[in-house]
Scaffold this motif. Sequence first.
Motif, mmCIF file in Angstrom:
data_model
loop_
_atom_site.group_PDB
_atom_site.id
_atom_site.type_symbol
_atom_site.label_atom_id
_atom_site.label_comp_id
_atom_site.label_asym_id
_atom_site.label_seq_id
_atom_site.Cartn_x
_atom_site.Cartn_y
_atom_site.Cartn_z
ATOM 1 N N SER A 113 4.060 13.690 114.424
ATOM 2 C CA SER A 113 3.355 13.069 112.943
ATOM 3 C C SER A 113 4.407 14.080 111.985
ATOM 4 C CB SER A 113 1.971 13.711 112.792
ATOM 5 O OG SER A 113 1.690 15.049 112.942
ATOM 6 N N CYS A 114 4.257 13.451 110.941
ATOM 7 C CA CYS A 114 4.768 14.206 109.702
ATOM 8 C C CYS A 114 4.414 13.922 108.403
ATOM 9 C CB CYS A 114 6.370 13.701 109.676
ATOM 10 S SG CYS A 114 7.376 14.732 108.619
ATOM 11 N N LEU A 115 4.179 15.074 107.561
ATOM 12 C CA LEU A 115 3.738 14.825 106.235
ATOM 13 C C LEU A 115 4.836 14.415 105.240
ATOM 14 C CD1 LEU A 115 1.598 15.474 103.978
ATOM 15 C CD2 LEU A 115 2.389 17.781 103.975
ATOM 16 N N VAL A 116 4.623 13.524 104.442
ATOM 17 C CA VAL A 116 5.679 13.120 103.591
ATOM 18 C C VAL A 116 5.175 12.989 102.208
ATOM 19 C CG1 VAL A 116 7.429 11.024 103.177
ATOM 20 C CG2 VAL A 116 6.397 11.357 105.429
ATOM 21 N N ALA A 117 6.352 13.432 101.155
ATOM 22 C CA ALA A 117 6.004 13.484 99.788
ATOM 23 C C ALA A 117 7.021 12.443 99.089
ATOM 24 C CB ALA A 117 6.003 14.837 99.251
ATOM 25 N N MET A 118 6.391 11.700 98.093
ATOM 26 C CA MET A 118 7.251 10.971 97.311
ATOM 27 C C MET A 118 6.786 11.170 95.817
ATOM 28 S SD MET A 118 7.368 7.397 98.910
ATOM 29 C CE MET A 118 8.714 6.602 98.963
ATOM 30 N N ALA A 119 8.053 11.246 94.830
ATOM 31 C CA ALA A 119 8.095 11.514 93.669
ATOM 32 C C ALA A 119 8.101 9.984 92.735
ATOM 33 C CB ALA A 119 8.794 12.324 92.948
ATOM 34 N N VAL A 120 7.012 9.244 92.458
ATOM 35 C CA VAL A 120 7.297 7.983 91.943
ATOM 36 C C VAL A 120 6.832 7.990 90.554
ATOM 37 C CG1 VAL A 120 6.842 7.048 94.104
ATOM 38 C CG2 VAL A 120 4.868 7.109 92.746
ATOM 39 N N PRO A 121 7.414 7.031 89.871
ATOM 40 C CA PRO A 121 6.807 6.972 88.384
ATOM 41 C C PRO A 121 5.177 6.446 88.266
ATOM 42 C CG PRO A 121 8.730 5.580 88.665
ATOM 43 C CD PRO A 121 8.298 5.970 89.996
ATOM 44 N N PRO A 122 4.517 6.997 87.452
ATOM 45 C CA PRO A 122 3.065 6.975 87.605
ATOM 46 C C PRO A 122 2.626 5.390 87.411
ATOM 47 C CG PRO A 122 3.522 8.447 86.097
ATOM 48 C CD PRO A 122 4.849 8.254 86.524
ATOM 49 N N GLU A 123 3.253 4.665 86.713
ATOM 50 C CA GLU A 123 2.853 3.315 86.623
ATOM 51 C C GLU A 123 3.235 2.510 87.768
ATOM 52 O OE1 GLU A 123 5.265 4.813 84.812
ATOM 53 O OE2 GLU A 123 7.199 3.609 84.696
ATOM 54 N N GLN A 124 3.916 3.076 88.751
ATOM 55 C CA GLN A 124 4.371 2.234 89.965
ATOM 56 C C GLN A 124 3.621 2.675 91.090
ATOM 57 O OE1 GLN A 124 8.299 2.131 91.046
ATOM 58 N NE2 GLN A 124 8.925 1.930 88.791
ATOM 59 N N LEU A 125 2.810 3.807 90.823
ATOM 60 C CA LEU A 125 2.080 4.630 91.720
ATOM 61 C C LEU A 125 1.153 3.639 92.804
ATOM 62 C CD1 LEU A 125 1.924 7.330 93.334
ATOM 63 C CD2 LEU A 125 -0.297 7.456 91.806
ATOM 64 N N GLU A 126 0.445 2.685 92.047
ATOM 65 C CA GLU A 126 -0.613 1.957 92.809
ATOM 66 C C GLU A 126 0.047 1.108 93.826
ATOM 67 O OE1 GLU A 126 -4.508 0.121 91.182
ATOM 68 O OE2 GLU A 126 -3.896 1.712 89.952
ATOM 69 N N SER A 127 1.019 0.342 93.069
ATOM 70 C CA SER A 127 1.825 -0.772 93.901
ATOM 71 C C SER A 127 2.684 -0.053 95.075
ATOM 72 C CB SER A 127 2.676 -1.485 93.037
ATOM 73 O OG SER A 127 3.645 -0.636 92.296
ATOM 74 N N ILE A 128 3.280 1.040 94.884
ATOM 75 C CA ILE A 128 3.895 1.964 95.837
ATOM 76 C C ILE A 128 2.983 2.377 96.933
ATOM 77 C CG2 ILE A 128 5.150 3.822 96.632
ATOM 78 C CD1 ILE A 128 6.956 3.328 93.731
ATOM 79 N N ALA A 129 1.961 2.971 96.493
ATOM 80 C CA ALA A 129 0.908 3.467 97.460
ATOM 81 C C ALA A 129 0.326 2.123 98.578
ATOM 82 C CB ALA A 129 -0.588 3.850 96.936
ATOM 83 N N GLU A 130 0.258 1.002 97.901
ATOM 84 C CA GLU A 130 -0.103 -0.216 98.659
ATOM 85 C C GLU A 130 0.659 -0.585 99.662
ATOM 86 O OE1 GLU A 130 -1.449 -4.550 97.303
ATOM 87 O OE2 GLU A 130 -1.971 -3.004 96.017
ATOM 88 N N ILE A 131 2.212 -0.340 99.430
ATOM 89 C CA ILE A 131 3.274 -0.852 100.284
ATOM 90 C C ILE A 131 3.119 0.392 101.718
ATOM 91 C CG2 ILE A 131 5.866 -0.605 100.734
ATOM 92 C CD1 ILE A 131 5.987 -1.520 97.735
ATOM 93 N N VAL A 132 2.789 1.704 101.325
ATOM 94 C CA VAL A 132 2.933 2.654 102.249
ATOM 95 C C VAL A 132 1.491 2.644 103.116
ATOM 96 C CG1 VAL A 132 2.529 5.160 102.462
ATOM 97 C CG2 VAL A 132 4.124 4.373 100.834
ATOM 98 N N ASN A 133 0.619 2.231 102.481
ATOM 99 C CA ASN A 133 -0.681 1.814 103.181
ATOM 100 C C ASN A 133 -0.655 0.616 104.230
ATOM 101 O OD1 ASN A 133 -2.072 3.797 101.901
ATOM 102 N ND2 ASN A 133 -3.647 2.621 100.755
ATOM 103 N N SER A 134 0.118 -0.238 103.901
ATOM 104 C CA SER A 134 0.227 -1.320 104.852
ATOM 105 C C SER A 134 1.083 -1.014 106.238
ATOM 106 C CB SER A 134 1.398 -2.447 104.113
ATOM 107 O OG SER A 134 2.776 -2.127 104.043
#
Lengths: 161, 151
Positions: free
Chosen positions: B66-87
Motif C-alpha cells: 500500500s502507498c499514501l499518495v499526494a497530489m497538488a491540483v487546482p481547487p476548481e478541478q479537485l472534485e473531478s480529479i477526486a472522482e477519477i481517483v475514486n474510480s
Amino acid sequence: MIEPLDRQLLTAIQQGLAITPRPYTELAEKLALSEQDVVTRISNLKRSGLIKRFGIIVKHRRLGYRANAMVVWDIPDALVDELGQRISQQPFVNLCYQRPRQGEIWPYNLFCMIHGKSREVVEAQLQTLISECGLETFNYEVLFSRRCFKQCGAIYPASQG
Amino acid sequence: MLSDLHKHLLNDYQRDFPCSEQPYREIADDLGVSEQQVLSALTELSEQQFISRVGPVIRPNHIGVSCLVAMAVPPEQLESIAEIVNSYQEVNHNYERENRFNLWFVVIAANQTHLDQVLCDIEQHTGHTAMPLPLIRDYFINLGFELNLHD
C-alpha cells in the motif's frame, strides 16, 4: 512470508465478520477447517503482529470526531525513530509513520494523525504534543481534512499476481 | 441515540474482541446482557454507520503493498480529479486536505509493479503528478481509539 491458508483467511475476514451467533461456521467450511482452527489461526496472526488488532472498527466522523489533522514533521534522520516512538505514545495520536522526504517540495519524514471533536481541540492537542515531545525546533505543517471523497477498509487482493 | 450497550461495544471491543467461536456470546456474558441484545446493538451500529465492520486491521505491506499518495491540483478541478481517483478499485481512501497538496489517497495492490501501474495510470488520466509517500516505519501501537461518548 505468510501461509496461503492464512492469506485466504485474512482475505475472507477483512471486509468484516458476520454479526451472527457463529460467525466462523461458513468460513471454516470453505477452508476445510474447524471453527476452532480458524479462531486459533486468527489468534496466532494477532500474536505474530500481522493482525495489528481485531475488533470493532469505528467511524470517527460519524461519532463526532470531525476534526482530523495530519501533522507532518521535518525531523533529523538521527532522531526520527526516537521521536516517532515518543509521538505515538500520546493518547490522542492515532497513527505515526516515517515516510521518505521528497526533496525541497516535501521535506517531511514523519507523519502523525490526530482526531478530535473540533479544530480547537486538535490544535490544543498539537501544542501539548510539541511541548511533551520536545518538538519546538522542527518545521511542521498541519493538514486538516476537508471533504472525504472515499473511505473504506483496506481491501487486500486475494492472491499475489 | 446511543445506549449504554452501544457505548460499551464501541469503546471496549476495538481491541479486546474475544477470539472464540462464539464471540458475541462472550461479549454478552461480559456485559451481563443476552447474546441477542449484542447482535441487535451491533447490527444497529453498523446500519447507522457508526462502525464500518468487525474485523482485523492488517499490518500494512505484509499482504500486498500500500502507498499514501499526494497530489497538488487546482481547487476548481479537485472534485473531478477526486472522482477519477475514486474510480480505481485499488484506491481505498481519498481525502481533501488543507494544503498546496490538497488530495491525499491510499492505493493498495497485490505487488509493487501493479501499484506503480495504477499511479502511472492515474497521472495520465488526471494530468497531474502523483507523489508517492510509501511507509518506511510504523511507530504506532494500535490499541484502538478511546472515544469520549459523554459530551
